[in-house]
Design an enzyme around this catalytic site. Structure first.
Site, mmCIF file in Angstrom:
data_model
loop_
_atom_site.group_PDB
_atom_site.id
_atom_site.type_symbol
_atom_site.label_atom_id
_atom_site.label_comp_id
_atom_site.label_asym_id
_atom_site.label_seq_id
_atom_site.Cartn_x
_atom_site.Cartn_y
_atom_site.Cartn_z
ATOM 1 N N GLU A 262 -8.818 -29.445 -23.686
ATOM 2 C CA GLU A 262 -8.902 -30.428 -22.599
ATOM 3 C C GLU A 262 -9.703 -31.665 -23.023
ATOM 4 O OE1 GLU A 262 -10.932 -27.588 -19.930
ATOM 5 O OE2 GLU A 262 -12.559 -29.053 -19.852
ATOM 6 N N GLY B 239 -21.943 -12.726 -14.511
ATOM 7 C CA GLY B 239 -23.135 -13.566 -14.388
ATOM 8 C C GLY B 239 -23.189 -14.115 -12.967
ATOM 9 N N HIS C 72 -10.421 -29.336 -14.651
ATOM 10 C CA HIS C 72 -11.841 -28.942 -14.809
ATOM 11 C C HIS C 72 -12.708 -29.546 -13.686
ATOM 12 C CE1 HIS C 72 -14.972 -27.618 -18.028
ATOM 13 N NE2 HIS C 72 -15.451 -27.457 -16.804
ATOM 14 N N ILE D 231 -11.859 -20.132 -14.677
ATOM 15 C CA ILE D 231 -12.755 -21.258 -14.330
ATOM 16 C C ILE D 231 -13.881 -21.339 -15.365
ATOM 17 C CG2 ILE D 231 -12.309 -21.483 -11.850
ATOM 18 C CD1 ILE D 231 -15.059 -19.268 -13.346
ATOM 19 N N ARG E 102 -13.927 -21.184 -19.661
ATOM 20 C CA ARG E 102 -13.588 -22.078 -20.764
ATOM 21 C C ARG E 102 -12.167 -21.762 -21.224
ATOM 22 N NH1 ARG E 102 -17.047 -24.814 -19.218
ATOM 23 N NH2 ARG E 102 -18.958 -25.475 -20.257
HETATM 24 C C1 8YV Z 1 -19.229 -29.347 -16.419
HETATM 25 C C2 8YV Z 1 -18.957 -27.009 -16.656
HETATM 26 O O1 8YV Z 1 -20.588 -29.378 -16.526
HETATM 27 O O2 8YV Z 1 -21.077 -26.297 -15.903
HETATM 28 C C3 8YV Z 1 -20.209 -26.228 -16.771
HETATM 29 O O3 8YV Z 1 -20.333 -25.497 -17.768
HETATM 30 O O4 8YV Z 1 -18.026 -26.803 -17.353
HETATM 31 C C4 8YV Z 1 -18.844 -28.119 -15.668
HETATM 32 O O5 8YV Z 1 -19.591 -27.935 -14.528
HETATM 33 C C5 8YV Z 1 -18.771 -30.586 -15.815
HETATM 34 O O6 8YV Z 1 -17.398 -30.635 -15.964
HETATM 35 C C6 8YV Z 1 -19.370 -31.798 -16.484
HETATM 36 O O7 8YV Z 1 -19.010 -31.853 -17.821
#
Ligand code: 8YV
Length: 310
Positions: A258, A151, A276, A227, A229
């Protein structure tokens, strides 16, 4: 009276913007709307959501008038999209604005873990350097790298890897228009073909545990960078593959449960862990907040959202 909830732990600038523009009431989690007065809860039409706590049918049921759910982030695995759709609620996210920072973090993790940055920093800070020479790392330039999910973020990781003269392979549903990168339809085929694996796919049921013992065995003595999930990796299998081989190391910005991290992973000498923070820069977070509010503004006004979750 307010029509909007700001759910999650916002930094003050975003919290203030949500209060000023939408008169938003702040609560920490989706489930906490149960604690609101019924007269407030029953009027809520919009939610600005931050964080990764589940927002499923039960939480949606607490907000009978909800029609706009604007996520701060690109991932939407915490939200039950089917349940929202069934209720006629439009969900939006913030794609694009964070891809560069997240891709930069992936590359940073890769270098840090392969070149033993954490141990090196410790040697300097502890003054142990005088007594113990640093360990040798491994060269990252010229390796064969695999991207799980091509993506926006996966593509930015691959773009950066070309600067490292990487032979690039990727897993996607279908071949993409790419400059000589090799498509794989199957994760085992990808893992066999490369040295290191970068995980940049969506979270949720469809990818849960996708990187398990079989994939790690197929990968061999390389690095796993995540980076995306934490749920995409079978963490028990990763710990076993770090302890007993073949995996050389892992750079992880995300974890299954987490902010609670399995201590075996958190303290593992072959793991470079981060809390994160891939999208956590002043510039990107400002863009994410602005896009979240633009989506919410459009939806509440009855206009098409900028970036709906499709
Ligand atoms: C979170 C993220 O939004 O964009 C995502 O999917 O995991 C991060 O950018 C950020 O940690 C706020 O919750």
């Amino acid at each position: 009276m307010t029509r909007v909830l700001a759910i999650g732990k916002y930094k003050e600038a975003d919290a203030q913007a949500l209060r000023e523009e939408f008169d938003a009431v702040a609560i920490p989690t989706p489930a906490a709307s149960a604690t609101l007065d019924d007269t407030v809860r029953n009027r809520i039409e919009g939610v600005a959501l931050m964080g990764h706590r589940p927002f499923g049918a039960d939480e949606l049921a607490l907000l009978p008038k909800l029609r706009a759910l604007s996520i701060y982030g690109v991932g939407f695995d915490a939200v039950d999209i089917a349940a929202a759709r069934a209720r006629g609620i439009t969900v939006t996210n913030t794609p694009g604005v964070l891809s560069d920072d997240v891709a930069d973090t992936a590359i940073g993790l890769w270098i840090a873990v392969a070149r033993n940055f954490e141990e090196g920093t410790h040697l300097v800070r502890s003054a142990d350097w005088a007594h113990r020479p640093p360990r040798l790392g491994f060269t990252i330039t010229g390796r064969r790298t695999g991207i799980v999910g091509l993506g926006r973020i996966g593509r930015e990781i691959a773009n950066r890897l070309t600067g490292f003269r990487s032979e690039i392979h990727y897993l996607a549903r279908s071949p993409k228009d790419t400059p000589g990168w090799t498509f794989h339809a199957d994760i085992l085929s990808l893992a066999h073909a490369v040295d290191d694996l970068f995980i940049a796919t969506v979270g949720g049921a469809e990818t849960r545990g996708m990187v398990g013992a079989d994939v790690l065995a197929a990968l061999g003595p390389g690095y796993v960078i995540n980076i995306a999930r934490g749920t995409v990796i079978d963490e028990a299998a990763l710990i076993a593959a770090l302890d007993n081989g073949p995996i050389r190391g892992a750079g992880l910005d995300v974890f299954q449960a987490e902010p609670h991290v399995d201590p075996c992973l958190a303290r593992h000498p072959k793991v470079y862990p981060l809390p994160h923070i891939a999208s956590a820069t002043v510039e990107t977070r400002a863009r994410m907040g602005a896009l979240q509010r633009s989506n919410l503004r459009a939806l509440l006004a009855g206009d098409p959202p900028l970036t709906p979750v499709t």
